[in-house]
Design an enzyme around this catalytic site. Sequence first.
Site, PDB file in Angstrom:
ATOM      1  N   LYS A 188     -33.018 -13.720 -30.029  1.00 14.90           N
ATOM      2  CA  LYS A 188     -32.790 -14.671 -31.128  1.00 14.90           C
ATOM      3  C   LYS A 188     -32.997 -13.981 -32.484  1.00 14.90           C
ATOM      4  CE  LYS A 188     -34.175 -18.596 -28.286  1.00 14.90           C
ATOM      5  NZ  LYS A 188     -35.229 -19.542 -27.878  1.00 14.90           N
ATOM      6  N   GLN A 210     -41.262 -21.218 -29.318  1.00 18.00           N
ATOM      7  CA  GLN A 210     -40.722 -20.823 -28.017  1.00 18.00           C
ATOM      8  C   GLN A 210     -41.496 -21.510 -26.889  1.00 18.00           C
ATOM      9  OE1 GLN A 210     -37.945 -19.126 -27.635  1.00 18.00           O
ATOM     10  NE2 GLN A 210     -38.032 -18.922 -25.419  1.00 18.00           N
ATOM     11  N   ASP A 264     -34.070 -26.601 -32.867  1.00 17.80           N
ATOM     12  CA  ASP A 264     -34.021 -26.592 -31.406  1.00 17.80           C
ATOM     13  C   ASP A 264     -33.634 -27.960 -30.847  1.00 17.80           C
ATOM     14  OD1 ASP A 264     -34.409 -24.522 -29.630  1.00 17.80           O
ATOM     15  OD2 ASP A 264     -36.588 -24.496 -29.847  1.00 17.80           O
TER      16      ASP A 264
HETATM   17  N1  GUN Z   1     -37.452 -21.503 -23.813  1.00 16.21           N
HETATM   18  C1  GUN Z   1     -36.330 -21.318 -23.077  1.00 16.21           C
HETATM   19  N2  GUN Z   1     -35.248 -21.722 -23.775  1.00 16.21           N
HETATM   20  C2  GUN Z   1     -35.703 -22.169 -24.969  1.00 16.21           C
HETATM   21  C3  GUN Z   1     -35.065 -22.703 -26.114  1.00 16.21           C
HETATM   22  O1  GUN Z   1     -33.846 -22.865 -26.193  1.00 16.21           O
HETATM   23  N3  GUN Z   1     -35.882 -23.020 -27.149  1.00 16.21           N
HETATM   24  C4  GUN Z   1     -37.220 -22.876 -27.083  1.00 16.21           C
HETATM   25  N4  GUN Z   1     -37.945 -23.245 -28.135  1.00 16.21           N
HETATM   26  N5  GUN Z   1     -37.831 -22.403 -26.037  1.00 16.21           N
HETATM   27  C5  GUN Z   1     -37.075 -22.043 -24.988  1.00 16.21           C
END
Ligand code: GUN
Length: 308
Positions: free
Chosen positions: A54, A98, A124
């Site tokens: 990311k 996350q 998100d």
């Molecule tokens: N953990 C796995 N996928 C994601 C996601 O898309 N966003 C977040 N915040 N955590 C994750």
Amino acid sequence: MAARIIDGKAISQAIRDELKDRISQVKASLGRPPGLVILLVGDDPASQVYVRSKLKTGEDAGMKVTLETLPSSASLEQVLEVVNRYNADDACDGILVQSPLPKALGHAAEQQVFDAIHPSKDVDGFSPISAGLVAQNRSGFAPCTPAGVIEMLQRSDIEMAGKHAVVVGRSDIVGKPMAMLLLHQNATVTICHSRTPDLAAMTRQADILVAAIGRPAMITAEHVSPGTVVVDVGINSVTDAAQAAQIFENHPNRMAVFEKRGSVLVGDVHPDVANVAAAITPVPGGVGPLTIAMLMANTVKSAEGRSQ
Ligand code: GUN
């Protein structure tokens, strides 16, 4: 006949290319690039990989991505302090915490932390406000994975209106919002889950089948009727040699990956489903790249909202 393979990497690249102009416009009007803050708590190896990806994708797109880390021993108060600091920071357009948070924080921590993210920065789409806006088909931030699936189907000219979409999985971040977004595209939607009796009988009725269960290769050829479009949301790492050999019996290239690395990624859909389906998203290179592209799109949208 072999299924058409939907190229998630190419679609993700196209979306990110389209964002470039919008990012330049944000820079011109705000005097700064769109700003995303990622908070990583603890040392979960899979989360570290996702966060790195990311970070790199955001920076490559011309955004400012700030990584905040806390040790797994961090308290809930410390996590909330970081979230609140960026809630109040005008140069921050998006906050991503996350998931999963370390277990030591308690089972309710994740919800408390997502609740604390200001809805205008919830790129998100995990907060209850965002979930409500999605349910009511109102403007807000849809969770990136289901939003990416819709984008992928639209850009692949796969009709959703009037089709029967079956979603397997009912999580708050994929299954439920996926069902809502498909409904808003005028699909008829069925949600199945671990307590659905005779799952295969349900999934065989699907024109569009979305697998979001988190169990490697669970959807097999017997779950799929010829002509179905299959979207595989799962990203599972298989480290057991016997399991890998069983899943990839007819896929020597994937088995070679296991032999080289000692692990191999597999979706929730068995690779042999490609012999039955009309179209399928691969793992890796399917839905995964779309999730990141939609995170970028949500962050740019948030910054545009601030620049008006
Ligand atoms: N953990 C796995 N996928 C994601 C996601 O898309 N966003 C977040 N915040 N955590 C994750």
